[in-house]
Design an enzyme around this catalytic site. Structure first.
Site, PDB file in Angstrom:
ATOM      1  CG  LEU A   1     103.832  48.598 129.901  1.00 50.87           C
ATOM      2  CD1 LEU A   1     103.603  49.783 130.818  1.00 50.87           C
ATOM      3  CD2 LEU A   1     103.690  47.297 130.668  1.00 50.87           C
ATOM      4  N   PRO A   2     101.537  46.518 126.017  1.00 53.32           N
ATOM      5  CG  PRO A   2     100.609  44.398 125.785  1.00 53.32           C
ATOM      6  CD  PRO A   2     101.417  45.256 126.722  1.00 53.32           C
ATOM      7  CB  CYS A   3      98.927  50.789 124.283  1.00 55.20           C
ATOM      8  SG  CYS A   3     100.451  51.373 123.532  1.00 55.20           S
ATOM      9  CG  HIS A   4     100.439  46.574 120.001  1.00 53.33           C
ATOM     10  ND1 HIS A   4     101.436  46.649 120.951  1.00 53.33           N
ATOM     11  CD2 HIS A   4     100.352  45.266 119.634  1.00 53.33           C
ATOM     12  CE1 HIS A   4     101.930  45.431 121.149  1.00 53.33           C
ATOM     13  NE2 HIS A   4     101.289  44.580 120.360  1.00 53.33           N
TER      14      HIS A   4
END
Length: 176
Positions: free
Chosen positions: A143-146
């Site tokens: 879950l690409p919070c980056h």
């Protein structure tokens, strides 16, 4: 975040995976779904997030499913589309789940501001709440919070450290 009221702890397996940016901690449930992904130098924070989301948690050493480890290894080797093959399950407030599900829809190689994500989930005035939900995302990378950045294009906050965020974005072809 309300913890579950059951007296029996959730039982999850904990595994480790070497990556180019450190050892990833993989937490999976009995059905093989990924419940958390964090970094060994942030294990305390990961355990606290698990406690907040699930209440009491029993973490025992157990191998993560080979499919999850292969998909993550492929991602780190350059096959960016492999993250979508990972089965995951999350617990959190309905708002957090909405934010985390929206994160999964940001394509590799792109970034989005917190405000743009708030608008995407039809809550344009909830920029700070989106930031808080993003900060408690239990499944880093997948879950690409980056991929969330400041409105001015700056790299802001990443639970795994800004150097990891910078590496992940560059790995996905984003100039930072």
């Amino acid at each position: 975040m309300a913890a579950r009221s059951t007296s029996l702890p959730e039982r999850f397996g904990l595994d480790r995976l070497a990556t180019p940016i450190g050892t990833a901690l993989l937490v999976t449930d009995a059905e093989g779904a990924l419940r958390a992904l964090d970094w060994d130098d942030y294990e305390h924070r990961m355990r606290e997030l698990l406690r907040l989301h699930y209440g009491a948690v029993d973490l025992s050493q157990r191998s993560a499913p080979a499919a999850i480890k292969a998909a993550l290894s492929d991602y780190f080797a350059g096959n960016l589309g492999r993250l979508s093959a990972i089965a995951w399950r999350i617990a959190g407030t309905p708002f957090q789940q909405k934010v985390w599900t929206a994160l999964a829809q940001i394509p590799a190689g792109t970034t989005m501001s917190y405000g743009a994500l708030a608008a995407r989930i039809d809550m344009p005035r909830s920029i700070r709440a989106v930031g808080h939900a993003n900060g408690s995302n239990p499944i880093s990378v997948v879950l690409p919070c980056h991929r969330l950045i400041g409105a001015d294009g700056s790299l802001v906050k990443y639970g795994g450290g800004l150097e990891r965020k910078r590496w992940l974005l560059r790995h996905e072809g984003v100039e930072v």
